[in-house]
Design a protein around this motif. Structure first.
Motif, PDB file in Angstrom:
ATOM      1  N   LEU A  43      57.084  22.267  15.398  1.00  0.00           N
ATOM      2  CA  LEU A  43      55.866  22.517  16.179  1.00  0.00           C
ATOM      3  C   LEU A  43      56.143  23.472  17.338  1.00  0.00           C
ATOM      4  CD1 LEU A  43      54.643  18.840  16.044  1.00  0.00           C
ATOM      5  CD2 LEU A  43      53.370  20.792  15.097  1.00  0.00           C
ATOM      6  N   ARG A  44      57.314  23.311  17.940  1.00  0.00           N
ATOM      7  CA  ARG A  44      57.688  24.202  19.045  1.00  0.00           C
ATOM      8  C   ARG A  44      57.781  25.651  18.555  1.00  0.00           C
ATOM      9  NH1 ARG A  44      61.947  26.728  21.599  1.00  0.00           N
ATOM     10  NH2 ARG A  44      63.354  26.336  19.859  1.00  0.00           N
ATOM     11  N   LEU A  45      58.417  25.838  17.397  1.00  0.00           N
ATOM     12  CA  LEU A  45      58.543  27.201  16.862  1.00  0.00           C
ATOM     13  C   LEU A  45      57.169  27.777  16.538  1.00  0.00           C
ATOM     14  CD1 LEU A  45      61.684  26.755  14.577  1.00  0.00           C
ATOM     15  CD2 LEU A  45      61.539  27.960  16.768  1.00  0.00           C
ATOM     16  N   GLN A  46      56.315  26.925  15.972  1.00  0.00           N
ATOM     17  CA  GLN A  46      54.955  27.366  15.644  1.00  0.00           C
ATOM     18  C   GLN A  46      54.230  27.854  16.904  1.00  0.00           C
ATOM     19  OE1 GLN A  46      53.075  27.172  12.725  1.00  0.00           O
ATOM     20  NE2 GLN A  46      51.056  27.508  13.633  1.00  0.00           N
ATOM     21  N   VAL A  47      54.360  27.083  17.988  1.00  0.00           N
ATOM     22  CA  VAL A  47      53.597  27.432  19.189  1.00  0.00           C
ATOM     23  C   VAL A  47      54.184  28.661  19.898  1.00  0.00           C
ATOM     24  CG1 VAL A  47      54.681  25.908  20.921  1.00  0.00           C
ATOM     25  CG2 VAL A  47      52.276  26.427  21.092  1.00  0.00           C
ATOM     26  N   ILE A  48      55.507  28.774  19.926  1.00  0.00           N
ATOM     27  CA  ILE A  48      56.038  29.943  20.644  1.00  0.00           C
ATOM     28  C   ILE A  48      55.920  31.223  19.815  1.00  0.00           C
ATOM     29  CG2 ILE A  48      57.584  28.656  22.212  1.00  0.00           C
ATOM     30  CD1 ILE A  48      59.913  29.539  20.446  1.00  0.00           C
ATOM     31  N   ASN A  49      55.839  31.073  18.481  1.00  0.00           N
ATOM     32  CA  ASN A  49      55.713  32.267  17.639  1.00  0.00           C
ATOM     33  C   ASN A  49      54.272  32.690  17.385  1.00  0.00           C
ATOM     34  OD1 ASN A  49      58.464  32.623  17.377  1.00  0.00           O
ATOM     35  ND2 ASN A  49      58.602  31.209  15.654  1.00  0.00           N
ATOM     36  N   SER A  50      53.312  31.787  17.627  1.00  0.00           N
ATOM     37  CA  SER A  50      51.924  32.200  17.406  1.00  0.00           C
ATOM     38  C   SER A  50      51.511  33.049  18.605  1.00  0.00           C
ATOM     39  CB  SER A  50      51.013  30.989  17.229  1.00  0.00           C
ATOM     40  OG  SER A  50      50.943  30.259  18.405  1.00  0.00           O
ATOM     41  N   GLY A  51      50.936  34.195  18.330  1.00  0.00           N
ATOM     42  CA  GLY A  51      50.605  35.138  19.403  1.00  0.00           C
ATOM     43  C   GLY A  51      49.616  34.558  20.394  1.00  0.00           C
ATOM     44  N   SER A  52      49.603  35.130  21.573  1.00  0.00           N
ATOM     45  CA  SER A  52      48.713  34.608  22.613  1.00  0.00           C
ATOM     46  C   SER A  52      47.240  34.810  22.228  1.00  0.00           C
ATOM     47  CB  SER A  52      49.005  35.286  23.945  1.00  0.00           C
ATOM     48  OG  SER A  52      48.889  36.683  23.792  1.00  0.00           O
ATOM     49  N   ASP A  53      46.970  35.686  21.224  1.00  0.00           N
ATOM     50  CA  ASP A  53      45.576  35.882  20.782  1.00  0.00           C
ATOM     51  C   ASP A  53      45.019  34.636  20.088  1.00  0.00           C
ATOM     52  OD1 ASP A  53      47.554  36.514  18.838  1.00  0.00           O
ATOM     53  OD2 ASP A  53      46.003  37.360  17.534  1.00  0.00           O
ATOM     54  N   LYS A  54      45.930  33.742  19.624  1.00  0.00           N
ATOM     55  CA  LYS A  54      45.471  32.506  18.965  1.00  0.00           C
ATOM     56  C   LYS A  54      44.961  31.493  20.003  1.00  0.00           C
ATOM     57  CE  LYS A  54      47.041  33.293  14.607  1.00  0.00           C
ATOM     58  NZ  LYS A  54      48.015  34.323  14.825  1.00  0.00           N
ATOM     59  N   PHE A  55      45.354  31.684  21.239  1.00  0.00           N
ATOM     60  CA  PHE A  55      44.974  30.739  22.293  1.00  0.00           C
ATOM     61  C   PHE A  55      43.719  31.211  23.016  1.00  0.00           C
ATOM     62  CE2 PHE A  55      49.184  29.230  21.594  1.00  0.00           C
ATOM     63  CZ  PHE A  55      49.200  27.926  22.052  1.00  0.00           C
ATOM     64  N   HIS A  56      42.944  30.251  23.496  1.00  0.00           N
ATOM     65  CA  HIS A  56      41.816  30.612  24.343  1.00  0.00           C
ATOM     66  C   HIS A  56      41.741  29.643  25.514  1.00  0.00           C
ATOM     67  CE1 HIS A  56      40.268  27.807  21.267  1.00  0.00           C
ATOM     68  NE2 HIS A  56      39.610  27.291  22.275  1.00  0.00           N
ATOM     69  N   ARG A  57      41.124  30.102  26.574  1.00  0.00           N
ATOM     70  CA  ARG A  57      41.009  29.256  27.755  1.00  0.00           C
ATOM     71  C   ARG A  57      40.271  27.972  27.412  1.00  0.00           C
ATOM     72  NH1 ARG A  57      40.757  30.631  32.992  1.00  0.00           N
ATOM     73  NH2 ARG A  57      40.314  28.428  33.169  1.00  0.00           N
ATOM     74  N   ALA A  58      40.839  26.855  27.832  1.00  0.00           N
ATOM     75  CA  ALA A  58      40.228  25.566  27.547  1.00  0.00           C
ATOM     76  C   ALA A  58      39.005  25.373  28.434  1.00  0.00           C
ATOM     77  CB  ALA A  58      41.237  24.459  27.793  1.00  0.00           C
ATOM     78  N   GLY A  59      37.994  24.744  27.865  1.00  0.00           N
ATOM     79  CA  GLY A  59      36.798  24.446  28.653  1.00  0.00           C
ATOM     80  C   GLY A  59      36.681  22.952  28.872  1.00  0.00           C
ATOM     81  N   ILE A  60      35.573  22.545  29.442  1.00  0.00           N
ATOM     82  CA  ILE A  60      35.306  21.117  29.576  1.00  0.00           C
ATOM     83  C   ILE A  60      33.932  20.843  28.983  1.00  0.00           C
ATOM     84  CG2 ILE A  60      36.824  20.540  31.511  1.00  0.00           C
ATOM     85  CD1 ILE A  60      34.523  21.122  33.393  1.00  0.00           C
TER      86      ILE A  60
END
Ligand code: OGA
Ligand code: MN
Length: 219
Positions: A43-60
């Motif tokens: 899971l760590r490798l998955q998260v550090i290798n997935s580009g920052s474009d896969k992430f988005h600012r979290a909302g509430i």
């Protein structure tokens, strides 16, 4: 797999059993044994290798109430699907945990959703509850940490309010393969800022129907 062995009423797993006991006695559990380190590494490798474009600012809040609010949280998230090997292995493992807890505590857990979270240096998530009483949605929160060699001076603790007052705060460092589980309606918690990148997974088990979510032992 993962040191599990079968017995009459299903799979026995020492890590899962520890979580079940702590949930029954206290409503929360902190375990460094339950999550297999090989899975945490995947899971760590998955998260550090997935580009920052896969992430988005979290909302509430959900859907039309969804809002980005810097005064509450500043992390970025990426929902976990079964589309990657690591994601599928995580979903399989959380299904085993769900089945175990349902058998031991009759929680009626049904579905599961989870996301990776990245807190950059200085990011935080202020004191909050993951579910509100009466809404019967999120029953059980799961948090897993993916940070090798985390040092106390980096900060980034999860603070769990286990009762009233300062003396009932539990401070949990986000060290590699640590798992935290708690009843979503009962434990306000917050994430303190860290000086390093901090990776975690936050997940929630939900009920199928709006029934009672009281912990009710099997025996
Ligand atoms: C959350 C949360 C805790 C953490 O995403 O709701 O509380 O330590 N995360 O990442
Ligand atoms: Mn939370």
């Amino acid at each position: 797999m993962y040191q599990q062995q079968t017995c009459d009423d299903g799979v026995y797993d020492a890590g899962f059993e520890g979580i079940a006991n702590d949930l029954y006695e206290k409503g929360y559990a902190i375990s460094d044994l339950a999550l297999p380190r090989a899975l945490a590494e995947q899971l760590r490798l998955q998260v550090i290798n997935s580009g920052s474009d896969k992430f988005h600012r979290a909302g509430i809040g959900r859907e039309k109430h969804h809002a980005i609010n810097d005064s509450v949280r500043t992390d970025e998230i990426c929902w976990i699907t079964g589309n990657s090997c690591a994601g599928q292995a995580w979903l399989d493992w959380t299904t085993n945990l769900k089945d175990y807890l349902n058998r031991r505590l009759i929680l009626g857990l049904f579905s599961f959703e989870s996301h990776f979270a990245h807190y950059g240096p200085g990011d935080y998530y202020k004191m909050h509850l993951d579910a509100f009483k009466g809404e019967a949605n999120r029953v059980l929160t799961l948090v897993a940490y993916l940070n090798p060699d985390w040092k106390p001076e980096y900060g980034g603790q999860l603070v769990i309010q286990t009762g009233k007052g300062e003396q009932n705060k539990r401070f949990v460092f986000p060290t590699f393969a640590r798992l935290v589980v708690f009843l979503s309606e009962d434990f306000p918690h917050e994430v303190l800022p860290a000086t390093r990148d901090r990776y975690s997974i936050a997940g929630w088990f939900r009920l199928n129907t709006s029934q009672s979510n009281r912990v009710d032992p099997a025996t």
